[in-house]
Design an enzyme around this catalytic site. Sequence first.
Site, PDB file in Angstrom:
ATOM      1  N   VAL A 249       0.823  -1.218   0.000  1.00  0.00           N
ATOM      2  CA  VAL A 249       0.000   0.000   0.000  1.00  0.00           C
ATOM      3  C   VAL A 249       0.854   1.264   0.000  1.00  0.00           C
ATOM      4  O   VAL A 249       0.601   2.202  -0.762  1.00  0.00           O
ATOM      5  CB  VAL A 249      -0.951   0.028   1.214  1.00  0.00           C
ATOM      6  CG1 VAL A 249      -1.905   1.190   1.095  1.00  0.00           C
ATOM      7  CG2 VAL A 249      -1.717  -1.260   1.331  1.00  0.00           C
ATOM      8  N   MET A 250       1.900   1.298   0.850  1.00  0.00           N
ATOM      9  CA  MET A 250       2.733   2.499   0.930  1.00  0.00           C
ATOM     10  C   MET A 250       3.436   2.752  -0.400  1.00  0.00           C
ATOM     11  O   MET A 250       3.477   3.879  -0.892  1.00  0.00           O
ATOM     12  CB  MET A 250       3.772   2.365   2.056  1.00  0.00           C
ATOM     13  CG  MET A 250       3.214   2.481   3.462  1.00  0.00           C
ATOM     14  SD  MET A 250       2.449   4.075   3.799  1.00  0.00           S
ATOM     15  CE  MET A 250       3.883   5.126   4.012  1.00  0.00           C
TER      16      MET A 250
ATOM     17  N   VAL B  46       9.883  -1.747   0.628  1.00  0.00           N
ATOM     18  CA  VAL B  46       9.575  -3.116   1.055  1.00  0.00           C
ATOM     19  C   VAL B  46       9.811  -3.219   2.561  1.00  0.00           C
ATOM     20  O   VAL B  46      10.262  -2.258   3.195  1.00  0.00           O
ATOM     21  CB  VAL B  46      10.420  -4.174   0.299  1.00  0.00           C
ATOM     22  CG1 VAL B  46      10.151  -4.089  -1.202  1.00  0.00           C
ATOM     23  CG2 VAL B  46      11.890  -4.035   0.580  1.00  0.00           C
TER      24      VAL B  46
ATOM     25  N   ALA C 228      11.151  -3.565   6.215  1.00  0.00           N
ATOM     26  CA  ALA C 228      12.456  -3.235   6.791  1.00  0.00           C
ATOM     27  C   ALA C 228      13.199  -4.536   7.121  1.00  0.00           C
ATOM     28  O   ALA C 228      12.574  -5.571   7.345  1.00  0.00           O
ATOM     29  CB  ALA C 228      12.274  -2.407   8.048  1.00  0.00           C
TER      30      ALA C 228
ATOM     31  N   SER D   9       6.273   9.937   6.657  1.00  0.00           N
ATOM     32  CA  SER D   9       5.216   9.803   7.656  1.00  0.00           C
ATOM     33  C   SER D   9       3.877  10.294   7.125  1.00  0.00           C
ATOM     34  O   SER D   9       3.826  11.213   6.314  1.00  0.00           O
ATOM     35  CB  SER D   9       5.552  10.578   8.921  1.00  0.00           C
ATOM     36  OG  SER D   9       4.464  10.471   9.828  1.00  0.00           O
TER      37      SER D   9
ATOM     38  N   GLY E 179       1.182   7.720   7.146  1.00  0.00           N
ATOM     39  CA  GLY E 179       0.396   6.515   6.899  1.00  0.00           C
ATOM     40  C   GLY E 179       0.047   6.383   5.422  1.00  0.00           C
ATOM     41  O   GLY E 179       0.647   7.043   4.567  1.00  0.00           O
TER      42      GLY E 179
ATOM     43  N   LYS F 264      13.085  10.411  11.500  1.00  0.00           N
ATOM     44  CA  LYS F 264      11.796   9.698  11.412  1.00  0.00           C
ATOM     45  C   LYS F 264      11.581   8.817  12.642  1.00  0.00           C
ATOM     46  O   LYS F 264      10.477   8.709  13.170  1.00  0.00           O
ATOM     47  CB  LYS F 264      11.713   8.854  10.136  1.00  0.00           C
ATOM     48  CG  LYS F 264      10.447   7.983  10.036  1.00  0.00           C
ATOM     49  CD  LYS F 264       9.197   8.823   9.969  1.00  0.00           C
ATOM     50  CE  LYS F 264       7.860   8.174  10.240  1.00  0.00           C
ATOM     51  NZ  LYS F 264       7.587   6.808  10.044  1.00  0.00           N
TER      52      LYS F 264
ATOM     53  N   HIS G 193      10.551  11.026  15.385  1.00  0.00           N
ATOM     54  CA  HIS G 193       9.146  11.376  15.104  1.00  0.00           C
ATOM     55  C   HIS G 193       8.215  10.295  15.665  1.00  0.00           C
ATOM     56  O   HIS G 193       7.224  10.586  16.331  1.00  0.00           O
ATOM     57  CB  HIS G 193       8.936  11.537  13.591  1.00  0.00           C
ATOM     58  CG  HIS G 193       7.491  11.501  13.172  1.00  0.00           C
ATOM     59  ND1 HIS G 193       6.755  10.339  13.111  1.00  0.00           N
ATOM     60  CD2 HIS G 193       6.624  12.494  12.832  1.00  0.00           C
ATOM     61  CE1 HIS G 193       5.515  10.609  12.746  1.00  0.00           C
ATOM     62  NE2 HIS G 193       5.412  11.912  12.567  1.00  0.00           N
ATOM     63  N   ASN G 194       8.547   9.061  15.398  1.00  0.00           N
ATOM     64  CA  ASN G 194       7.694   7.969  15.879  1.00  0.00           C
ATOM     65  C   ASN G 194       7.716   7.854  17.396  1.00  0.00           C
ATOM     66  O   ASN G 194       6.696   7.569  18.018  1.00  0.00           O
ATOM     67  CB  ASN G 194       8.112   6.641  15.243  1.00  0.00           C
ATOM     68  CG  ASN G 194       7.563   6.487  13.836  1.00  0.00           C
ATOM     69  OD1 ASN G 194       7.343   7.477  13.155  1.00  0.00           O
ATOM     70  ND2 ASN G 194       7.353   5.260  13.403  1.00  0.00           N
TER      71      ASN G 194
ATOM     72  N   GLU H  82       5.532  10.365  18.591  1.00  0.00           N
ATOM     73  CA  GLU H  82       4.172   9.874  18.300  1.00  0.00           C
ATOM     74  C   GLU H  82       3.670   8.979  19.454  1.00  0.00           C
ATOM     75  O   GLU H  82       2.536   9.121  19.917  1.00  0.00           O
ATOM     76  CB  GLU H  82       4.229   9.102  16.980  1.00  0.00           C
ATOM     77  CG  GLU H  82       2.968   8.392  16.539  1.00  0.00           C
ATOM     78  CD  GLU H  82       3.193   7.601  15.226  1.00  0.00           C
ATOM     79  OE1 GLU H  82       3.737   8.182  14.259  1.00  0.00           O
ATOM     80  OE2 GLU H  82       2.856   6.403  15.178  1.00  0.00           O
TER      81      GLU H  82
ATOM     82  N   LYS I 105       5.654  -1.675  16.542  1.00  0.00           N
ATOM     83  CA  LYS I 105       6.506  -2.293  15.534  1.00  0.00           C
ATOM     84  C   LYS I 105       7.984  -2.023  15.777  1.00  0.00           C
ATOM     85  O   LYS I 105       8.821  -2.517  15.046  1.00  0.00           O
ATOM     86  CB  LYS I 105       6.074  -1.854  14.135  1.00  0.00           C
ATOM     87  CG  LYS I 105       4.696  -2.437  13.766  1.00  0.00           C
ATOM     88  CD  LYS I 105       4.487  -2.583  12.272  1.00  0.00           C
ATOM     89  CE  LYS I 105       4.264  -1.250  11.604  1.00  0.00           C
ATOM     90  NZ  LYS I 105       2.923  -0.716  11.875  1.00  0.00           N
TER      91      LYS I 105
ATOM     92  N   HIS J 119      35.213   5.321  42.527  1.00  0.00           N
ATOM     93  CA  HIS J 119      34.951   5.889  41.199  1.00  0.00           C
ATOM     94  C   HIS J 119      35.249   7.389  41.130  1.00  0.00           C
ATOM     95  O   HIS J 119      35.096   7.975  40.071  1.00  0.00           O
ATOM     96  CB  HIS J 119      33.511   5.594  40.779  1.00  0.00           C
ATOM     97  CG  HIS J 119      33.256   4.125  40.564  1.00  0.00           C
ATOM     98  ND1 HIS J 119      33.916   3.407  39.588  1.00  0.00           N
ATOM     99  CD2 HIS J 119      32.451   3.246  41.213  1.00  0.00           C
ATOM    100  CE1 HIS J 119      33.500   2.140  39.629  1.00  0.00           C
ATOM    101  NE2 HIS J 119      32.627   2.016  40.618  1.00  0.00           N
TER     102      HIS J 119
HETATM  103  C1  6PG Z   1       3.944   7.367  10.352  1.00  0.00           C
HETATM  104  C2  6PG Z   1       3.734   6.290  11.374  1.00  0.00           C
HETATM  105  C3  6PG Z   1       4.067   4.964  10.778  1.00  0.00           C
HETATM  106  C4  6PG Z   1       3.381   3.838  11.514  1.00  0.00           C
HETATM  107  C5  6PG Z   1       4.154   3.355  12.690  1.00  0.00           C
HETATM  108  C6  6PG Z   1       3.318   2.919  13.848  1.00  0.00           C
HETATM  109  O1  6PG Z   1       4.719   8.236  10.660  1.00  0.00           O
HETATM  110  O2  6PG Z   1       3.300   7.324   9.301  1.00  0.00           O
HETATM  111  O3  6PG Z   1       4.550   6.522  12.469  1.00  0.00           O
HETATM  112  O4  6PG Z   1       5.427   4.878  10.660  1.00  0.00           O
HETATM  113  O5  6PG Z   1       2.086   4.111  11.801  1.00  0.00           O
HETATM  114  O6  6PG Z   1       4.836   2.225  12.192  1.00  0.00           O
HETATM  115  O7  6PG Z   1       4.156   2.346  14.753  1.00  0.00           O
HETATM  116  P1  6PG Z   1       3.744   1.254  15.799  1.00  0.00           P
HETATM  117  O8  6PG Z   1       3.131   0.111  15.029  1.00  0.00           O
HETATM  118  O9  6PG Z   1       5.015   0.916  16.448  1.00  0.00           O
HETATM  119  O10 6PG Z   1       2.738   1.893  16.690  1.00  0.00           O
END
Ligand code: 6PG
Length: 476
Positions: free
Chosen positions: A12-13, A74, A76, A128, A130, A182, A185-186, A189, A260, A451
């Site tokens: 999809v991506m 593809v 990681a 980023s 989705g 990135k 960023h996550n 998130e 993930k 120490h």
């Molecule tokens: C983005 C998201 C994307 C994804 C993550 C979710 O920036 O588009 O961060 O990378 O939604 O993989 O991560 P988790 O599955 O670890 O919550």
Amino acid sequence: SSADIGVTGMGVMGRNLARNLARHEHRVAIHNRTASKTEDVMDQFGDEGTFVPSESLEDFVSSLTPPRVAIVMVQAGAATDAVIDDLADLLDEGDIIVDAGNALFTDTRRREAALKERGLHFVGCGVSGGEEGALWGPSIMPGGSADSYKRLGPMLESISAHVDGEPCCTHVGEDGAGHFVKMVHNGIEYADMQVIGEAYDLLRRGLGLTPAEISEIFAEWNKGDLDSYLMEVSTEVLRQVDAETGKPLVDIIVDQAGQKGTGMWTVQTALDLAVPVTGIGEATFARGLSSAVVQRDAAADFEGIADEWNIADRDAFIEDVRQALYASKIIAYSQGFNEIQAAATEYGWDISLADMARIWRDGCIIRARFLGDVTKAYDKNPELPLLLADEYFYNAVKTALPHWRRVVSLAALHGVPAPVFSSSLSYYDGVRADRLPAALIQGQRDYFGAHTYKRVDKEGTFHTLWATEERGEVES
Ligand code: 6PG
């Protein structure tokens, strides 16, 4: 050779990036290991722009105009390595391979160095937003050489989200810098999601509100400082009713958060860099705790609530929680940006923190009004040692403090976990502290391990002879 750019990997991506490129009038070569997927894309979307489909990787490469740009989208890890190896064998000097997946930045650095030796550019590129973002305008964080950006950048900028005409895409820095950013960023998130979760939990338990009522409160918050995509998402999830049971969907979903791995990487890397990212760390651990089924089962009957909730002023409590959320969010971002700063120093990346905030204003999952303010803060002072030190944010936290302290103490008194709210407050009190108990830690370390320690009143390194009766001090 007729295509401007190619995408291999029609998940999809990958297909959405390809379609976005095609919509922006780039001729896009497409390829997938299983050719039927490429055919699907042609059948469904072939009329959206100019696609050049190939069944083999050889044909895919020869369909690209030199210097060739091939985006790999593809899985990681091993799959990415395999495709990169195959591509590298087919490409010529000066060609560019782009890895647009969520790769670990150290892998990206390794791959970049190996491909550089073969005269190829390798660009680890964060994307980023989705699936929808990839299609309609993501936030894009490409690393790699500045040279490769000259060829690649304009195409990526054309398909990224835009704010006031500015693309949410910029050259982040050399080699793994794009994937590093990135990753952070996550991590942010994760923290962003967790603070919203903590606010929801406190409102629900403290005031006995329904998910639908909390959805309405969040919708209100979403009109102010907390205006963000993740707040909007939360509003939608909370008002969803399960068709089968008629209950709020959030009560039907199993309360074990998945991951993930990018949040975990952010925390592991922060430990390597010795940067405290407590907000991201607690958010990641909170997901881990939720999924620790065995431990949760074993602890299910443990003693809990000390005091019953009895909130007299409903609106005041809602405001307390909102302020606690906002302050904790500021802390999490402040820490995340510190991690980027530390990595830039460690790896010699020239990263503009203002630009990072700028390209996160739209397109990505953490997009928010807030990031406009972060951009301003780093524009005003690129050397800001911590975001919290910016006047605007400091004032926001100062205003939040009494609310925040009240929420954290109420959470503790009533047995509600609020790991990011409370650890962020501890960070705030820690980073501002005049004296920390770290002095005692140093004494302990010197006692059992010699120490050594430093003194506040003179230069040098010292050790106390703890084992002797006099306990004299020596300089070492
Ligand atoms: C983005 C998201 C994307 C994804 C993550 C979710 O920036 O588009 O961060 O990378 O939604 O993989 O991560 P988790 O599955 O670890 O919550």
